[in-house]
Design a protein around this motif. Structure first.
Motif, short mmCIF file in Angstrom:
data_model
loop_
_atom_site.label_atom_id
_atom_site.label_comp_id
_atom_site.label_asym_id
_atom_site.label_seq_id
_atom_site.Cartn_x
_atom_site.Cartn_y
_atom_site.Cartn_z
N ILE A 99 15.42 -44.75 11.67
CA ILE A 99 14.33 -44.75 12.64
C ILE A 99 14.68 -45.61 13.86
O ILE A 99 14.08 -45.46 14.93
N PHE A 100 15.68 -46.51 13.71
CA PHE A 100 16.16 -47.33 14.83
C PHE A 100 17.48 -46.79 15.37
O PHE A 100 18.27 -47.53 15.96
N ALA A 101 17.74 -45.49 15.19
CA ALA A 101 19.05 -44.92 15.52
C ALA A 101 19.44 -45.13 16.98
O ALA A 101 20.61 -45.40 17.29
N LEU A 102 18.50 -45.00 17.90
CA LEU A 102 18.82 -45.12 19.32
C LEU A 102 18.85 -46.56 19.79
O LEU A 102 19.28 -46.84 20.92
N GLY A 103 18.39 -47.48 18.95
CA GLY A 103 18.47 -48.89 19.27
C GLY A 103 17.78 -49.23 20.58
O GLY A 103 16.76 -48.65 20.95
N SER A 133 4.05 -61.72 39.31
CA SER A 133 3.33 -60.44 39.27
C SER A 133 4.28 -59.28 39.50
O SER A 133 4.18 -58.23 38.85
N GLY A 134 5.23 -59.47 40.42
CA GLY A 134 6.22 -58.43 40.66
C GLY A 134 7.11 -58.20 39.45
O GLY A 134 7.47 -57.05 39.14
N ARG A 135 7.47 -59.28 38.76
CA ARG A 135 8.30 -59.15 37.56
C ARG A 135 7.57 -58.36 36.47
O ARG A 135 8.18 -57.53 35.78
N ARG A 136 6.26 -58.61 36.32
CA ARG A 136 5.48 -57.86 35.32
C ARG A 136 5.43 -56.38 35.66
O ARG A 136 5.53 -55.52 34.78
N LYS A 137 5.28 -56.07 36.96
CA LYS A 137 5.26 -54.66 37.38
C LYS A 137 6.61 -54.00 37.09
O LYS A 137 6.66 -52.85 36.63
N MET A 138 7.69 -54.72 37.38
CA MET A 138 9.03 -54.17 37.12
C MET A 138 9.24 -53.91 35.63
O MET A 138 9.80 -52.88 35.24
N ASN A 139 8.76 -54.83 34.80
CA ASN A 139 8.87 -54.65 33.34
C ASN A 139 8.07 -53.44 32.88
O ASN A 139 8.51 -52.70 31.98
N GLN A 140 6.91 -53.23 33.49
CA GLN A 140 6.08 -52.07 33.13
C GLN A 140 6.78 -50.77 33.51
O GLN A 140 6.80 -49.81 32.73
N TRP A 141 7.36 -50.75 34.70
CA TRP A 141 8.12 -49.57 35.13
C TRP A 141 9.31 -49.32 34.20
O TRP A 141 9.62 -48.17 33.88
N THR A 142 9.95 -50.40 33.75
CA THR A 142 11.09 -50.26 32.84
C THR A 142 10.66 -49.64 31.52
O THR A 142 11.36 -48.79 30.95
N ARG A 143 9.49 -50.06 31.02
CA ARG A 143 9.00 -49.49 29.75
C ARG A 143 8.70 -48.00 29.90
O ARG A 143 9.03 -47.19 29.02
N PHE A 144 8.04 -47.63 30.99
CA PHE A 144 7.73 -46.21 31.22
C PHE A 144 9.01 -45.39 31.32
O PHE A 144 9.12 -44.29 30.76
N LEU A 145 10.00 -45.91 32.05
CA LEU A 145 11.26 -45.19 32.21
C LEU A 145 12.01 -45.11 30.88
O LEU A 145 12.69 -44.11 30.61
N THR A 146 11.86 -46.15 30.03
CA THR A 146 12.49 -46.12 28.71
C THR A 146 11.96 -44.95 27.88
O THR A 146 12.74 -44.25 27.20
N ILE A 147 10.66 -44.71 27.94
CA ILE A 147 10.08 -43.57 27.22
C ILE A 147 10.64 -42.26 27.77
O ILE A 147 10.95 -41.33 27.02
N GLY A 148 10.80 -42.19 29.11
CA GLY A 148 11.38 -40.99 29.71
C GLY A 148 12.81 -40.75 29.23
O GLY A 148 13.19 -39.61 28.92
N VAL A 149 13.60 -41.83 29.15
CA VAL A 149 14.97 -41.70 28.66
C VAL A 149 14.98 -41.27 27.20
O VAL A 149 15.79 -40.44 26.78
N LEU A 150 14.05 -41.82 26.41
CA LEU A 150 13.97 -41.46 24.99
C LEU A 150 13.60 -39.99 24.80
O LEU A 150 14.06 -39.35 23.85
N LEU A 151 12.76 -39.45 25.68
CA LEU A 151 12.38 -38.04 25.58
C LEU A 151 13.58 -37.12 25.80
O LEU A 151 13.57 -35.96 25.36
N LEU A 152 14.60 -37.64 26.48
CA LEU A 152 15.84 -36.87 26.67
C LEU A 152 16.84 -37.15 25.55
O LEU A 152 17.46 -36.22 25.03
N GLN A 153 16.99 -38.42 25.18
CA GLN A 153 18.01 -38.79 24.20
C GLN A 153 17.60 -38.44 22.77
O GLN A 153 18.47 -38.15 21.94
N GLY A 154 16.29 -38.48 22.47
CA GLY A 154 15.84 -38.16 21.13
C GLY A 154 16.23 -36.76 20.68
O GLY A 154 16.93 -36.58 19.67
N PRO A 155 15.80 -35.71 21.42
CA PRO A 155 16.20 -34.34 21.05
C PRO A 155 17.72 -34.15 21.09
O PRO A 155 18.26 -33.39 20.28
N ALA A 156 18.41 -34.84 22.03
CA ALA A 156 19.86 -34.72 22.08
C ALA A 156 20.50 -35.28 20.82
O ALA A 156 21.47 -34.72 20.29
N PHE A 157 19.97 -36.41 20.33
CA PHE A 157 20.49 -36.99 19.09
C PHE A 157 20.29 -36.05 17.91
O PHE A 157 21.20 -35.83 17.11
#
Length: 458
Positions: A99-103, A133-157
């Motif tokens: 379940i932690f395959a993509l790390g 405040s800017g750092r928190r916004k950047m972290n939030q954007w990073t989390r959203f983009l992480t889900i987007g990357v996972l939606l591509l890498q999950g089916p590929a895996f």
């Protein structure tokens, strides 16, 4: 049984060295005495244990018996450079279809993209200047983009796993199973990110970096055992050769520590200012310019580009770069690492910003005029210290290939002789030790060193 005897002897030697080193034993006692530090260390170890346990929980619907060591899938994974590297970073979870395959690699990918956008896109540049405040916004954007990357890498895996071992899929590879397995992989990566954040907040060290390092170190016993097996099956002088390999690995670690810790300290003098009855400034400080400011990023970028020739399967161009021990592969990799070292250093080190900051605070470099001369002086120093740093980093990048080609070391064990694995391990361990030492020194205990402190060499 000889190989197990050798591994046991090596382990006992390491334990004996630690036990006979009074300084290390005394430091461990001091760590236990400081309640806050003791709690942070135990908390960190507990969360890392949870992460390691999750690396063995296989995605429901996949037969783990067909993915274990000695299976055809494990052999294919070991022979694939990119997938083998991902399996190393995930601590074997990738090969276990856990379940932690993509790390945390999707999070790292998203972080790199956001970091690059922060350098080129005005919207993200503005957020970087907004402080907390800017750092928190950047972290939030990073989390959203992480889900987007996972939606591509999950089916590929899942697709790649089905291509290698279709018989391991108990319920087939239907759209429903892919969606279900991708959801589990997304949840697994987000949970690892949460563990990393908790370690950073309430534990010791950078959580995400520690999780990556633990995944790499977890593969070391298996890689060492594979090397021992290979040695005892090929020659009679296996024990001596194995000892020489471990000695070489020790010196490689020492050289890498020197690379990571190497800094050039630029003196900065601040002018005296008297405001009321108080005096400000008048002290000399130093700007630590690291010899390897780009850290592991040039190797990551270079290795990503080295997989492009594989897209042209069947051509002479692809054949020339098909082997990671080949001359053209390693020559090109070294050149790319040198180029990316200069490129990434130029992005993250801004001499103009440093010069402006010093000017605003009344600082100057002795013997150098403020303004353009200061900027040129810092830029010249960075260019000079980056040159040996880039060549050394290129050598670190190709060391695994040299170990395989000239010493006949097993591929899984050769990963620890260089590349991203070695740099991550050394960098994370040093950063964590610095944090622990700061707690010890704050409570008037000695640090890890008999004299001095864990700091950059210059």
């Amino acid at each position: 049984m000889n190989q197990y005897l050798v591994v046991g002897i090596v382990f006992l030697v390491v334990i004996a060295l630690l036990a006979t080193n009074k300084k290390i034993v005394e430091t461990l006692k001091n760590i236990y005495k400081i309640e806050e530090l003791r709690k942070r260390v135990i908390y960190t170890l507990g969360l890392l244990l949870i992460y390691r346990l999750g690396s063995f929980v296989v995605i429901p619907g996949i037969n783990p018996n067909l993915l274990g060591e000695g299976s055809q899938y494990a052999d294919q994974l070991a022979g694939n450079g990119l997938l083998g590297l991902l399996n190393t970073f995930s601590g074997g979870a990738f090969g276990n279809a856990a379940i932690f395959a993509l790390g945390v690699m999707p999070y790292i990918t998203a972080s790199i993209i956001i970091q690059l956008m922060g350098m080129m896109v005005p919207y993200f540049q503005k957020m970087q200047k907004e402080g907390e405040s800017g750092r928190r916004k950047m972290n939030q954007w990073t989390r959203f983009l992480t889900i987007g990357v996972l939606l591509l890498q999950g089916p590929a895996f899942i697709a790649n796993l089905y291509h290698m071992v279709p018989q391991a899929f108990v319920y087939g590879n239907s759209f429903g199973f892919v969606a279900y397995a991708t959801t589990i992989l997304i949840a697994g990566t987000m949970f690892i990110m949460w563990l990393g954040e908790k370690i950073t907040d309430k534990g010791i060290g950078n959580g995400i970096s520690l999780i990556i390092m633990i995944g790499i170190v977890a593969r070391l016993p298996h890689a060492l055992l594979a090397e021992v097996n290979a040695r005892f099956q090929t020659s009679t002088g296996s024990f001596i050769m194995l000892i020489l390999e471990l000695v070489l690995l020790f010196f490689v670690f020492l050289a890498t520590i020197a690379l990571v810790q190497g800094v050039r300290k630029v003196p900065v003098q601040y002018a005296k200012r008297i405001i009321g009855n108080k005096q400000y400034g008048g002290v000399r400080q130093y700007i630590p310019l690291k010899m390897n400011a780009a850290n592991v990023m040039p190797i990551i970028f270079a290795q990503a580009l080295m997989f492009i020739p594989a897209l042209f399967t069947g051509t002479a161009f692809a054949a020339a770069f098909s082997s990671m021990t080949g001359f053209w592969y390693n020559f090109t990799l070294a050149v790319l690492v040198i180029a990316f070292t200069y490129f990434y250093t130029a992005i993250i080190i801004n001499p103009q910003m440093m010069g402006d900051e010093m000017k605003r605070n009344g600082g100057f470099i002795p013997g150098v005029k403020p303004g353009k001369d200061t900027v040129n002086y810092i830029d010249t120093i960075m260019t000079r210290i980056t040159l040996p740093g880039s060549f050394f980093l290129a050598l670190v990048a190709i060391m695994p290939a040299l170990a395989i080609r000239f010493l006949g070391i097993d591929q899984s064990f050769a990963h620890f002789y260089g590349g991203t694995s070695l740099l991550i391990m050394v960098g994370v361990v040093l950063d964590t030790l610095k944090q622990i030492e700061s707690y010890l020194l704050m409570r008037h205990y000695d640090g890890f060193m008999k004299t001095g402190r864990i700091q950059g060499r210059h």
